[in-house]
Write an enzyme that holds these catalytic residues in place. Structure first.
Site, PDB file in Angstrom:
ATOM      1  N   ASP A  74       0.841  -1.206   0.000  1.00 61.67           N
ATOM      2  CA  ASP A  74       0.000   0.000   0.000  1.00 61.67           C
ATOM      3  C   ASP A  74       0.872   1.252   0.000  1.00 61.67           C
ATOM      4  O   ASP A  74       2.094   1.168   0.192  1.00 61.67           O
ATOM      5  CB  ASP A  74      -0.979  -0.003   1.180  1.00 61.67           C
ATOM      6  CG  ASP A  74      -0.298  -0.259   2.522  1.00 61.67           C
ATOM      7  OD1 ASP A  74       0.940  -0.160   2.594  1.00 61.67           O
ATOM      8  OD2 ASP A  74      -0.996  -0.569   3.495  1.00 61.67           O
ATOM      9  N   ASN A 143      -7.678  -1.397  13.683  1.00 63.51           N
ATOM     10  CA  ASN A 143      -9.101  -1.404  13.294  1.00 63.51           C
ATOM     11  C   ASN A 143      -9.425  -2.603  12.398  1.00 63.51           C
ATOM     12  O   ASN A 143     -10.487  -2.661  11.795  1.00 63.51           O
ATOM     13  CB  ASN A 143      -9.469  -0.100  12.576  1.00 63.51           C
ATOM     14  CG  ASN A 143      -8.745   0.058  11.235  1.00 63.51           C
ATOM     15  OD1 ASN A 143      -7.781  -0.672  10.959  1.00 63.51           O
ATOM     16  ND2 ASN A 143      -9.200   0.974  10.407  1.00 63.51           N
ATOM     17  N   HIS A 145      -7.838  -3.446   9.634  1.00 62.24           N
ATOM     18  CA  HIS A 145      -7.514  -3.290   8.214  1.00 62.24           C
ATOM     19  C   HIS A 145      -6.343  -4.176   7.811  1.00 62.24           C
ATOM     20  O   HIS A 145      -5.517  -4.572   8.630  1.00 62.24           O
ATOM     21  CB  HIS A 145      -7.268  -1.813   7.833  1.00 62.24           C
ATOM     22  CG  HIS A 145      -5.990  -1.219   8.314  1.00 62.24           C
ATOM     23  ND1 HIS A 145      -5.800   0.144   8.444  1.00 62.24           N
ATOM     24  CD2 HIS A 145      -4.808  -1.769   8.699  1.00 62.24           C
ATOM     25  CE1 HIS A 145      -4.575   0.392   8.853  1.00 62.24           C
ATOM     26  NE2 HIS A 145      -3.950  -0.757   9.032  1.00 62.24           N
ATOM     27  N   GLU A 150      -9.678  -0.613   4.405  1.00 62.05           N
ATOM     28  CA  GLU A 150     -10.298  -0.123   5.626  1.00 62.05           C
ATOM     29  C   GLU A 150     -11.668  -0.769   5.824  1.00 62.05           C
ATOM     30  O   GLU A 150     -12.333  -1.118   4.847  1.00 62.05           O
ATOM     31  CB  GLU A 150     -10.480   1.398   5.511  1.00 62.05           C
ATOM     32  CG  GLU A 150      -9.170   2.180   5.395  1.00 62.05           C
ATOM     33  CD  GLU A 150      -8.473   2.370   6.716  1.00 62.05           C
ATOM     34  OE1 GLU A 150      -8.278   1.368   7.441  1.00 62.05           O
ATOM     35  OE2 GLU A 150      -8.094   3.510   7.017  1.00 62.05           O
TER      36      GLU A 150
HETATM   37  P1  PGA Z   1       1.900  -1.873  12.708  1.00 61.30           P
HETATM   38  O1  PGA Z   1       0.745  -1.521  11.676  1.00 61.30           O
HETATM   39  O2  PGA Z   1       2.630  -3.046  12.157  1.00 61.30           O
HETATM   40  O3  PGA Z   1       2.752  -0.632  12.752  1.00 61.30           O
HETATM   41  O4  PGA Z   1       1.232  -2.166  14.021  1.00 61.30           O
HETATM   42  C1  PGA Z   1      -0.106  -2.492  11.189  1.00 61.30           C
HETATM   43  C2  PGA Z   1      -1.161  -1.850  10.323  1.00 61.30           C
HETATM   44  O5  PGA Z   1      -1.661  -0.768  10.673  1.00 61.30           O
HETATM   45  O6  PGA Z   1      -1.536  -2.431   9.287  1.00 61.30           O
END
Ligand code: PGA
Length: 246
Positions: A74, A143, A145, A150
């Site tokens: 992404d 959340n 995602h 999302e």
């Molecule tokens: P993180 O992020 O590995 O920094 O916890 C994961 C995400 O938000 O997809």
């Protein structure tokens, strides 16, 4: 764990370091089975230890990476490659440069593309040319995602541009030392992620415990995109802090 389908495997690691080593083992195994593996690779904090472990093995001469292909999971929109918030830049410094992945073995988004939809179509065409994703290495958003899919993201959500939710703006803020989190992004679609031959979901830390529980134990729903992974060939690698009493 009871209640998980047979296609879901769980590895509980002692801590973040052990998680990195276990995840690197799984990735290395896949690269042995398929040297030109197409790896869909996340940024975020969780996979960084794993990428460092891959780099160490490569430097030690125990990991052959000369045919590895990497696709970016992404990207934010409105950022160029020299912007400190570029996720491409993060992926490049943490994974593709250390492993010497050359441009023809790299598929990426362009945060400053004039036409993000066209950039997404080009990305999809590149994945199709490569024969699909072999292994997706993903973090878990607080959340739920996956990439920037999302909530709600149905299983057929395509590679696309979208607005980030307030939850993701908040969870991404600590990456950038006070710089604003861009409000729009592009992401590899749920369709590509769920179509991967294998998915590794890396989950670290107590703050992910509740969303991991929802992803694994509550009925699958687009409102928790990670819960849809239970239909995939999924390996969850969680450290004890994230796993808790699950
Ligand atoms: P993180 O992020 O590995 O920094 O916890 C994961 C995400 O938000 O997809």
């Amino acid at each position: 764990m009871r209640g998980l389908p047979e296609n879901v495997q769980v590895i509980v690691a002692r801590d973040a370091k052990d998680l990195a080593s276990r995840a690197a083992d799984e990735i290395a195994l896949e690269m042995t089975l398929k040297p030109n593996l197409c790896l869909l690779a996340a940024t975020g904090n969780t996979p960084m230890g794993t990428y460092a472990e891959l780099e160490a093995r490569h430097e030690a001469g125990t990991l052959e990476v000369s045919n590895l292909r990497v696709a970016q999971l992404d990207e934010y929109l409105g950022v160029s490659d020299d912007d400190p918030r570029s996720l491409y830049r993060w992926l490049e410094s943490s994974l593709t440069r250390p492993l010497g992945v050359t441009t023809e073995r790299l598929l990426r988004f362009h945060g400053n593309a004039a036409d993000p939809d066209a950039d997404c179509r080009e990305f999809d065409a590149g994945i199709a040319r490569w024969g699909g994703v072999d292994l997706a290495v993903l973090g878990l958003g607080p959340n739920g995602h996956l990439g920037f899919n999302e909530p709600p993201s149905p299983p057929d959500a395509p590679t696309r541009a979208l607005d980030l939710t307030p939850a993701s703006l908040e969870s991404n803020a600590p990456y950038w030392n006070g710089l604003a989190v861009p409000r729009r992004a592009v992401t590899a679609g749920m369709n590509l992620i769920l179509g991967s031959k294998r998915v590794l979901l890396l989950v670290s830390g107590e703050r992910k415990r509740e969303i991991l529980r929802r992803a694994l134990l509550e009925p699958p729903t687009p409102d928790v995109p990670a819960s849809l992974l239970r239909g995939a060939n999924l390996t969850v690698i969680a450290d004890r802090a994230a796993w808790g009493e699950l």
